[in-house]
Design a protein around this motif. Structure first.
Motif, PDB file in Angstrom:
ATOM      1  N   ASP A 148       0.912  -1.093  -0.024  1.00  0.00           N
ATOM      2  CA  ASP A 148      -0.048   0.063   0.115  1.00  0.00           C
ATOM      3  C   ASP A 148       1.012   1.236  -0.215  1.00  0.00           C
ATOM      4  O   ASP A 148       0.231   2.405   0.073  1.00  0.00           O
ATOM      5  N   TRP A 149       2.097   1.057  -0.084  1.00  0.00           N
ATOM      6  CA  TRP A 149       2.703   2.351  -0.294  1.00  0.00           C
ATOM      7  C   TRP A 149       3.000   2.931  -1.686  1.00  0.00           C
ATOM      8  O   TRP A 149       3.642   4.067  -1.829  1.00  0.00           O
ATOM      9  N   HIS A 150       2.665   2.073  -2.618  1.00  0.00           N
ATOM     10  CA  HIS A 150       2.647   2.548  -3.972  1.00  0.00           C
ATOM     11  C   HIS A 150       1.592   3.678  -4.097  1.00  0.00           C
ATOM     12  O   HIS A 150       0.355   3.622  -3.676  1.00  0.00           O
ATOM     13  N   ASP A 151       2.274   4.769  -4.864  1.00  0.00           N
ATOM     14  CA  ASP A 151       1.225   6.032  -5.222  1.00  0.00           C
ATOM     15  C   ASP A 151       0.471   5.686  -6.293  1.00  0.00           C
ATOM     16  O   ASP A 151       0.633   5.548  -7.248  1.00  0.00           O
ATOM     17  N   PRO A 152      -1.044   6.008  -5.824  1.00  0.00           N
ATOM     18  CA  PRO A 152      -2.081   5.621  -6.922  1.00  0.00           C
ATOM     19  C   PRO A 152      -1.978   6.545  -7.786  1.00  0.00           C
ATOM     20  O   PRO A 152      -2.216   6.252  -9.029  1.00  0.00           O
ATOM     21  N   ASP A 153      -1.585   7.931  -7.511  1.00  0.00           N
ATOM     22  CA  ASP A 153      -1.390   8.930  -8.435  1.00  0.00           C
ATOM     23  C   ASP A 153      -0.365   8.377  -9.643  1.00  0.00           C
ATOM     24  O   ASP A 153      -0.492   8.796 -10.812  1.00  0.00           O
ATOM     25  N   ALA A 154       0.682   8.367  -9.105  1.00  0.00           N
ATOM     26  CA  ALA A 154       1.658   7.866 -10.025  1.00  0.00           C
ATOM     27  C   ALA A 154       1.306   6.581 -10.809  1.00  0.00           C
ATOM     28  O   ALA A 154       1.692   6.713 -12.165  1.00  0.00           O
ATOM     29  N   LEU A 155       0.533   5.745 -10.568  1.00  0.00           N
ATOM     30  CA  LEU A 155       0.204   4.640 -11.187  1.00  0.00           C
ATOM     31  C   LEU A 155      -0.922   5.030 -12.355  1.00  0.00           C
ATOM     32  O   LEU A 155      -0.794   4.569 -13.258  1.00  0.00           O
ATOM     33  N   ASP A 156      -1.700   5.937 -11.902  1.00  0.00           N
ATOM     34  CA  ASP A 156      -2.853   6.588 -13.077  1.00  0.00           C
ATOM     35  C   ASP A 156      -2.098   7.146 -13.899  1.00  0.00           C
ATOM     36  O   ASP A 156      -2.193   7.022 -15.135  1.00  0.00           O
ATOM     37  N   ALA A 157      -1.148   8.009 -13.737  1.00  0.00           N
ATOM     38  CA  ALA A 157      -0.287   8.787 -14.365  1.00  0.00           C
ATOM     39  C   ALA A 157       0.406   7.631 -15.545  1.00  0.00           C
ATOM     40  O   ALA A 157       0.527   8.134 -16.676  1.00  0.00           O
TER      41      ALA A 157
END
Length: 431
Positions: A265-274
């Motif tokens: 859960d440390w992965h950034d959802p905004d970075a994945l969306d981008a």
């Protein structure tokens, strides 16, 4: 001291960057013909191994019998080897050494993929657990029949130190790995307690800590690249995924949440969306797939372009830090830009969201785990009679119940999806 290797052929850089220490074998063998390098010989031993052949009938993501197109562990390993070989050669690694590491990286995986791995980890918990990567080391150094020491103990394929080291994706034992970003211990590991002697031998000369050699890092990235793009390709061709869904921000958010649930859960959802938006806008997410030959060609081209994008990015970033020249063993670290890592992880998340997570609720996957548990129980109860001859010999030579359970786990892990089901039908549900 640099080993006496032949001069590298055009384009085969890095061959002379390895030392006699790197090509030493755990059990010294008589001199061989100089027509092949030690790493070419290592690769040949893996290609001719029974463990590699069995991967053709072991699950990658979807079962081998699900359709004629789906990848197996064997085809996945061949693709990883192709990606890794080219990437390693570009960085100055010996291409045969990287090829060997890539071909071996999944040898220890049991039937039914990660589903079977979880089941074996549960039953083997009292004796140090089960991990496909630790099983790979055990197979390469003990279980695969090729070389025996003078005292009669098996040495597996007896690969060189550098090849064994490159094959170890997680150079630590259970509970000794690096902490995750959230502070929890990593569940992955690469060696069982009773394989510690050969692990200590192959790590001689490595820096202290949990550092992987350059060739192992290349293998790991090649695995991630292949895993991410090919699983999505399989899902599209199999009708399980329409990439137009990722035009929807809510669907991309679902992917990000699955990444966080499966990979941390440390992965950034905004970075994945981008990352998904970048791939979509660059034309890598093929839409309007109708199964035609032209659509298949567009999808295959996108897959090839993605592999080039990811591997090229890492090569360029690594060269920017370390400059020209062969980057081998512990002379450098592979540099993967954050945006590239996010794109790879986002594609893995797509496969999780639309293929892997939904199947978890299917009765078949619970049945597969039960097959594994049943086989361990019945083989342990009927050993050594019910074991294959080589494992029966190991069982008789075992010093205690823990060692005997490990032998049973070794046999079950060696099975393919089909042979596991057939053995279960014969021993557990006789007709």
């Amino acid at each position: 001291m640099v080993g006496r290797f032949p001069s590298p052929a055009p384009g085969e850089v890095g061959t002379t960057a390895y030392t006699d220490h790197d090509v030493e074998r755990w059990f010294a063998e008589p001199p061989k013909s100089k027509e092949r390098t030690p790493f070419e010989r290592d690769r040949a031993r893996v290609v001719h191994s029974s463990g590699l052949r069995r991967l053709g009938a072991k699950t990658q993501v979807l079962g081998p019998g699900s359709d004629d197109f789906v990848r197996t562990r064997l085809t996945h390993s061949l693709e990883v080897a192709q990606v890794g070989r080219e990437m390693g050669r570009a960085l100055g690694c010996d291409p045969d050494l990287v090829d060997t590491a890539c071909l071996t990286h999944d040898l220890g995986h049991p039937p039914f993929g990660h589903n079977g791995e979880r089941a074996l980890a549960e039953v083997a918990a009292p004796v140090g657990g089960f991990e496909g990567n630790a099983q790979t080391l055990r197979l390469l150094t003990r279980l695969e029949p090729k070389i025996f020491a003078d005292d009669g103990t098996p040495r597996g394929l007896n690969l060189t130190r550098a090849s064994l080291d490159a094959s170890v994706k997680y150079p630590w034992s259970l509970g000794d790995g690096p902490a995750r970003p959230d502070g929890a211990p990593t569940a992955k590991f690469g060696v069982y307690p009773d394989d510690a002697p050969v692990f200590a031998w192959l790590r001689q000369g490595a820096p202290r800590g949990r550092v992987r050699c350059m060739e192992a890092q290349v293998m790991d990235l090649a695995d991630d690249i292949s895993y991410s793009v090919h699983d999505v390709e399989d899902a599209v061709v199999g009708g399980r995924l329409d990439l137009r869904m990722l035009d929807d921000a809510d669907e991309r958010a679902r992917v990000a949440e699955h990444v966080r649930a499966w990979y941390g859960d440390w992965h950034d959802p905004d970075a994945l969306d981008a990352a998904l938006v970048r791939l979509r806008d660059a034309g890598y997410l093929v839409t309007d797939f109708d199964g035609s030959r032209r659509a298949l060609a567009r999808l295959k081209d996108a897959t090839s372009q993605l592999i080039g994008r990811f591997s090229g990015s890492a090569q360029d970033a690594t060269r920017e830090v370390y400059g020209p020249g062969p980057l081998t063993r512990y002379t450098a670290r592979l540099v993967v830009p954050d945006e590239t890592a996010d794109e790879i992880l986002a594609l893995k998340g797509v496969a999780v969201t639309y293929v892997m997570a939904p199947r978890e609720a299917e009765p078949l996957y619970g049945a597969q785990r039960q097959i594994i548990a049943d086989l361990v129980e019945v083989l342990a109860d009927r050993a050594p009679v019910a074991l294959e001859p080589q494992f029966a010999a190991d069982w008789r030579a075992a010093a205690d119940d823990d060692e005997r359970l490990r032998v049973v786990v070794d046999q079950v892990a060696s099975l393919t999806d089909v042979s596991a089901m057939q053995l279960h039908a014969r021993l557990v549900r006789p007709r």
